[in-house]
Enzyme design. Sequence first.
Site, PDB file in Angstrom:
ATOM      1  N   ASP A   8       5.127   0.893   7.781  1.00 31.21           N
ATOM      2  CA  ASP A   8       6.232   1.554   7.208  1.00 31.21           C
ATOM      3  C   ASP A   8       6.290   2.945   6.531  1.00 31.21           C
ATOM      4  OD1 ASP A   8       7.657  -1.395   6.858  1.00 31.21           O
ATOM      5  OD2 ASP A   8       5.410  -1.356   6.794  1.00 31.21           O
TER       6      ASP A   8
ATOM      7  N   PHE B 286       0.806   1.032   4.526  1.00 32.65           N
ATOM      8  CA  PHE B 286       1.528   0.306   5.424  1.00 32.65           C
ATOM      9  C   PHE B 286       2.316   1.000   6.611  1.00 32.65           C
ATOM     10  CE2 PHE B 286       1.183  -2.286   1.502  1.00 32.65           C
ATOM     11  CZ  PHE B 286       1.516  -3.436   1.717  1.00 32.65           C
TER      12      PHE B 286
ATOM     13  N   GLU C  38       1.575  10.641   2.365  1.00 31.58           N
ATOM     14  CA  GLU C  38       1.237  10.416   3.892  1.00 31.58           C
ATOM     15  C   GLU C  38       1.152  11.512   4.942  1.00 31.58           C
ATOM     16  OE1 GLU C  38       3.448   8.652   2.109  1.00 31.58           O
ATOM     17  OE2 GLU C  38       2.231   6.909   1.708  1.00 31.58           O
TER      18      GLU C  38
ATOM     19  N   HIS D  81       7.782  -3.736   4.065  1.00 31.74           N
ATOM     20  CA  HIS D  81       6.382  -4.126   4.210  1.00 31.74           C
ATOM     21  C   HIS D  81       6.268  -5.082   5.564  1.00 31.74           C
ATOM     22  CE1 HIS D  81       6.853  -2.839   0.140  1.00 31.74           C
ATOM     23  NE2 HIS D  81       5.410  -2.346   0.187  1.00 31.74           N
TER      24      HIS D  81
ATOM     25  N   PRO E 288       6.706   9.531   6.688  1.00 32.13           N
ATOM     26  CA  PRO E 288       6.776  10.882   6.198  1.00 32.13           C
ATOM     27  C   PRO E 288       5.546  11.551   6.804  1.00 32.13           C
ATOM     28  CG  PRO E 288       6.683   9.360   4.245  1.00 32.13           C
ATOM     29  CD  PRO E 288       6.538   8.557   5.631  1.00 32.13           C
TER      30      PRO E 288
ATOM     31  N   GLU F  64      -4.860   6.103   0.757  1.00 32.79           N
ATOM     32  CA  GLU F  64      -4.567   5.681  -0.847  1.00 32.79           C
ATOM     33  C   GLU F  64      -5.069   4.513  -0.956  1.00 32.79           C
ATOM     34  OE1 GLU F  64      -0.033   5.430  -0.003  1.00 32.79           O
ATOM     35  OE2 GLU F  64       0.039   7.560   0.497  1.00 32.79           O
TER      36      GLU F  64
HETATM   37  C1  LIG Z   1       5.947   6.121   0.893  1.00 34.93           C
HETATM   38  C2  LIG Z   1       5.049   5.384   0.353  1.00 34.93           C
HETATM   39  N1  LIG Z   1       3.839   5.266   0.362  1.00 34.93           N
HETATM   40  C3  LIG Z   1       2.874   4.222  -0.181  1.00 34.93           C
HETATM   41  C4  LIG Z   1       3.435   3.169  -0.923  1.00 34.93           C
HETATM   42  C5  LIG Z   1       2.730   2.213  -1.420  1.00 34.93           C
HETATM   43  N2  LIG Z   1       2.798   2.212  -3.158  1.00 34.93           N
HETATM   44  C6  LIG Z   1       3.631   1.530  -3.753  1.00 34.93           C
HETATM   45  S1  LIG Z   1       3.576   1.741  -5.208  1.00 34.93           S
HETATM   46  C7  LIG Z   1       2.456   2.849  -5.060  1.00 34.93           C
HETATM   47  C8  LIG Z   1       1.744   3.603  -6.348  1.00 34.93           C
HETATM   48  C9  LIG Z   1       2.761   4.357  -7.119  1.00 34.93           C
HETATM   49  O1  LIG Z   1       2.107   4.857  -8.047  1.00 34.93           O
HETATM   50  P1  LIG Z   1       3.128   5.870  -9.225  1.00 34.93           P
HETATM   51  O2  LIG Z   1       4.178   6.756  -8.463  1.00 34.93           O
HETATM   52  O3  LIG Z   1       2.063   6.467 -10.036  1.00 34.93           O
HETATM   53  O4  LIG Z   1       3.990   4.560  -9.980  1.00 34.93           O
HETATM   54  P2  LIG Z   1       3.579   3.345 -10.779  1.00 34.93           P
HETATM   55  O5  LIG Z   1       3.332   2.135  -9.840  1.00 34.93           O
HETATM   56  O6  LIG Z   1       2.271   3.826 -11.350  1.00 34.93           O
HETATM   57  O7  LIG Z   1       4.744   3.385 -11.678  1.00 34.93           O
HETATM   58  C10 LIG Z   1       2.065   2.895  -3.505  1.00 34.93           C
HETATM   59  C11 LIG Z   1       1.003   3.810  -3.135  1.00 34.93           C
HETATM   60  C12 LIG Z   1       4.843   3.059  -1.018  1.00 34.93           C
HETATM   61  N3  LIG Z   1       5.571   2.385  -1.313  1.00 34.93           N
HETATM   62  N4  LIG Z   1       5.767   4.166  -0.396  1.00 34.93           N
END
Ligand SMILES: Cc1ncc(C[n+]2csc(CCOP(=O)(O)OP(=O)(O)O)c2C)c(N)n1
Lengths: 335, 335, 327, 327
Positions: free
Chosen positions: D85, D83, D60, D129, D89, D29
């Site tokens: 964390d 991360f 993931e 985190h 998944p 990602e």
């Molecule tokens: C399981 C998981 N993987 C990765 C992350 C890191 N992360 C946090 S927000 C995000 C992007 C989320 O994008 P979206 O679902 O489109 O929501 P937006 O922030 O655009 O509102 C990521 C990759 C996470 N919080 N949880």
Amino acid sequence: MAVTKTAPRDQAGLDAETLRAMYRHMLRARLLDERIWVLNRQGRAPFWISGIGHEAVQVAFGMNLQAGHDWIAPYYRDLALTLVLGMTPRDHLLSVLARADDPNSGGRQMPAHYSCRRLNIISTGSCVGTQLLHAAGTALASRIRGEDAVTFTSCGEGATSEGDVHEALNFAATRRLPVIFLIENNGLAISVPWEKQMPLPNVADRAMAYGLPGMVVDGEDPMACFRSAREAVAHARSGEGPVLVEAKVLRLTSHSSDDDQRRYRDMSELEAERQRDSLVKFRSQLIDLGVLTEADASALRTELTAELDRAQEEAEAAPLPDPSTAMRHVLAERS
Amino acid sequence: MAVTKTAPRDQAGLDAETLRAMYRHMLRARLLDERIWVLNRQGRAPFWISGIGHEAVQVAFGMNLQAGHDWIAPYYRDLALTLVLGMTPRDHLLSVLARADDPNSGGRQMPAHYSCRRLNIISTGSCVGTQLLHAAGTALASRIRGEDAVTFTSCGEGATSEGDVHEALNFAATRRLPVIFLIENNGLAISVPWEKQMPLPNVADRAMAYGLPGMVVDGEDPMACFRSAREAVAHARSGEGPVLVEAKVLRLTSHSSDDDQRRYRDMSELEAERQRDSLVKFRSQLIDLGVLTEADASALRTELTAELDRAQEEAEAAPLPDPSTAMRHVLAERS
Amino acid sequence: MAEITFLKAIREGIRDEMERDASVFVLGEDVGAKGGVFGVTEGLQNEFGEWRVLDSPLAESLIAGVAVGAACNGMRPIAEIQFQDFILPAVDQIISEAAKFRYRSNGDWNLPMVVRAPFGGGVHGALYHSQSLEAIFCHVPGLRVVAPSTPYDAKGMIVSAIRDPDPVLYFEHKRAYRAIKGEVPDGEYTVPLDGARIARAGADIAVFTYGMMVHTVLEAAERMVPAGFECEVVDLRSLRPLDRDAIVASAKKCGKVLVAQEANLAVSVGSEVAAIIAEECFEYLDAPVMRLGGPEIPAMPYAPPLERFYLQTPDKVEAALRALAAY
Amino acid sequence: MAEITFLKAIREGIRDEMERDASVFVLGEDVGAKGGVFGVTEGLQNEFGEWRVLDSPLAESLIAGVAVGAACNGMRPIAEIQFQDFILPAVDQIISEAAKFRYRSNGDWNLPMVVRAPFGGGVHGALYHSQSLEAIFCHVPGLRVVAPSTPYDAKGMIVSAIRDPDPVLYFEHKRAYRAIKGEVPDGEYTVPLDGARIARAGADIAVFTYGMMVHTVLEAAERMVPAGFECEVVDLRSLRPLDRDAIVASAKKCGKVLVAQEANLAVSVGSEVAAIIAEECFEYLDAPVMRLGGPEIPAMPYAPPLERFYLQTPDKVEAALRALAAY
Ligand SMILES: Cc1ncc(C[n+]2csc(CCOP(=O)(O)OP(=O)(O)O)c2C)c(N)n1
Ligand SMILES: Cc1ncc(C[n+]2csc(CCOP(=O)(O)OP(=O)(O)O)c2C)c(N)n1
Ligand SMILES: [Mg+2]
Ligand SMILES: [Mg+2]
């Protein structure tokens, strides 16, 4: 799938009071959000993840759900939603400043990880997408007991790539559970544009795959959002099963305070998006419609700013959690 | 979505040789499968999970894929597929009897957990649905290197409830990877009927959600299966991206040798399904068409039974794995 | 008191609680008409209906995640994972969500939920129907993990697990289901979720074990009697939290310690037991701590000679006990 | 030799291998234009193109599962989990699939794949985190797990991990990324994936640790010098397999042992180290084994006083060392 929109001079069947309430909610969330950014830039709040640009649809749902009766499994951009349901700027400033009295988590979680037992807002962690299964679970409980509460849950379009989201949609649809799935599609998951996230631009197209009604609504159009929300909540409450709503929203900020979107975004595009900010447009629209005057609008801003100042003062005066409490609430405390 | 079928007196554009080959492959798989059930009932094979009723579509794909060039991530009912690609009854009897020379796993895995490096059949475990992501991975590798190999993967309709299946479809579609997803829908996941598994009867309807071509084919109709397979493989090979094929098949046996479907199935329904067995129908169809004679059919059966007898003899004579080998192949062996 | 199987004891506990408390319900793959692949929930759907014994789709993250949500909203879900091997897709929901819900909400939310799963090998289940994966969860604060070994405990602990206000992972050795019988009182009773049990008292060698291995170890312990060695066999039962006091007491009393388990050894429950003893019993030990467990291979293979290689037997345990005795 | 950060050392290792071997590619990602949320893959997409530095969807299990498939088909994927964390998944793909592929195919298939993830706390990352979840994977045969603590090792071990024919989990302490600098040779070199490193030699107390804690422990060890105590600090580096010989050697040499880690203690790497010592060093110990680690709470909280409560500091380590010294 057609995107629900409101014609410029239409009140969309909404009365003036409702429209003013919507505007008030949107502005209140925006001012709080901006204030938190200021605290962050001042170095007083290490982290913020913002709802700026997502407010309209959240306010629409907040106003159509029954606070404390319906169940809510939100995600981190849902600041405006929580405020409409009854949380306060003070609550969230306590959280932003990691104070002991923060009702979301007692300062244990990052800000924007919402929870409020009183309002049936269930605790959210950071792992994206998991809450959609929790929502299926709260709705299943309502269904087993034959209650009419519905469950609202939301996530970003990026999160819909997670397997949990499919599992939740599939289960809720199979068992016709009263769940409203809202996808707040801002076209970005941190830096990843939707084209690398999914094959089609509309998440709501997936509704068909589950035999569900799907709607796409213009998230910059508060009235359209209101109508979609009303319809979606009514559908879920009718016992006909879940509904999938997708709001096309704008991410007007960097992903979070740890991110700098200039690294990966076209700045002219972002500037163009800023011009479409629903809060600004809605204000002129309401003034055009005669529902709001310039004076109302500025009085409102003054009132909300005062509320915010007070909230900030109180939050700043509140104590941090005592380290002696760190071991509490791992499991039930036996007395 | 329309189900692809063949009119009773149509050869569906297939020449006699192809039709005879199809029948031969189906019969060979069926005879082997039945033999394994006998071994199980005799107490000589503790476990079997059968492909009976699923053969036609597997044979169709096996004949349209390029063995050893294309990539295969199958599931446990794909006995017929592996035979068409080049594995032998002997290979599988070695596995069923947990012999050291079993090419699938050296007797380490339960039978029906297929693997054959020579044929690019990647090793399958027991966790349903995971292999669809592996398939996206093998296809990605082909894509990165610019090769024209396609990847075939399959699972049951029950497995499509797993998050991994969504993640695989979404990724393959987004990146237009050359994957053929085959869902062998027999309407049951052990005891759970499709109505409790998913909201709509057709898994292929989900293709729309990913912007993919989806096809439903009658899995009791070998010629229709052949045409769908040819089309699906051609699509994937053309570089246009993945394709989702659903075959409506019959589970004519209990889920596995550990299961007894009389506990949860309507026996008259099962009897009716037995009447629709594609192997029986295909045989008469080919005889009607003049492609096969009764004499051919019985000669074929004799030939295949002899092969099977030999294979069983060899497998029975083969040694079990030596316990001293149990610690081997955990990680690369350093010499 | 009736003599019943381990399996029936679990079923009775679930049934009684479902009758007593309308918020208790069962959720899992094939739990309805089939009664689960081992038959633990047999008959319950007939008695309590489709919604209280709910056949879920084939998705373990769903099973755990839906249980989390249902537990938020007043229910007491009993989630069944068909084999412990298949709990891995649910690990995120269990560790990231269930284990942290109470803590992260500062005590506002709690999750009265049970996740049941059969574990262990010796049934020709090969790599994916034989594993003992409990270590993964025993690492995680916010969870309770139990693994009873007798019908009495099985019933008493499932009842306690259902009534507990926090997530409990309840692991059932699949070989115990029909092989182990024992007396179980008819009425209602509970067994605590955080105490070990002295399965056999002795003062010479303390053996710490759990699950089906309790019975293997008891057999080996009897073989030591003629030579004059009385083993104390401690059935850990509760794997998180471990009953530290009981472990330390038996280790100090005997001075020699064997830790025996079916699971792989590295970073396991047995590691933790050995570590606790190393921390707390330094001045009481007469021999090094000894561990017996699954060999360093990813999981139990299918072929009988390989499966036997993996499993601990009374012979292997006896050999270890003799080595300790001779130290 | 240049002095570079831990982060840059990892990037250099990846970059060099990508240049050397066209089958190496990065998947995760935000790894592309953004270069990862910490910047480890910065610039790589520009250099190697979209398909070799591939922004994956937010999933993931996908990242790990696609890596498995690509590794089958001749590639050497480096999968980034944003991360540690969020690795949960992917646990099913890692433990059920990656770890078992070679074994279950009797050596026919092998998976040259790396899963990288930043772990550890102290950055106001709160529950999700900050975690140190390596114990879960250290339980599982079929995987390699490493956690370097210096830029030299970071580069040498990422290169070894990429070239290794089996799945390697490569965990990077996120606080080390920019805080830790060190000399790294310009050319190609490798560091083995199964050996501990003596970070500081001494004969009085052996301290076993890894990740960012190595630096915390080194600081505490220096404070013991004036009092006449020389600690031997062992940077485990390789968490699976553990370097049993090195652990036993240092423990025997010093006779007193501290195990220190950021992760939760129960059923952890520290448990295993203590257990190994309890098994092998019985006649050499002059004091009980002592363990320091995360308290029994589900994860590190956000508020600074709570975060500080969780973290091990030079002060806490020093206190433990003094207690051991005084025993
Ligand atoms: C399981 C998981 N993987 C990765 C992350 C890191 N992360 C946090 S927000 C995000 C992007 C989320 O994008 P979206 O679902 O489109 O929501 P937006 O922030 O655009 O509102 C990521 C990759 C996470 N919080 N949880
Ligand atoms: C992850 C996982 N969960 C549960 C199981 C147990 N299980 C094996 S097959 C099966 C049903 C599969 O049904 P379906 O996908 O429709 O395939 P079919 O057997 O009908 O061909 C189940 C539940 C498993 N193997 N893996
Ligand atoms: Mg987004
Ligand atoms: Mg099926």
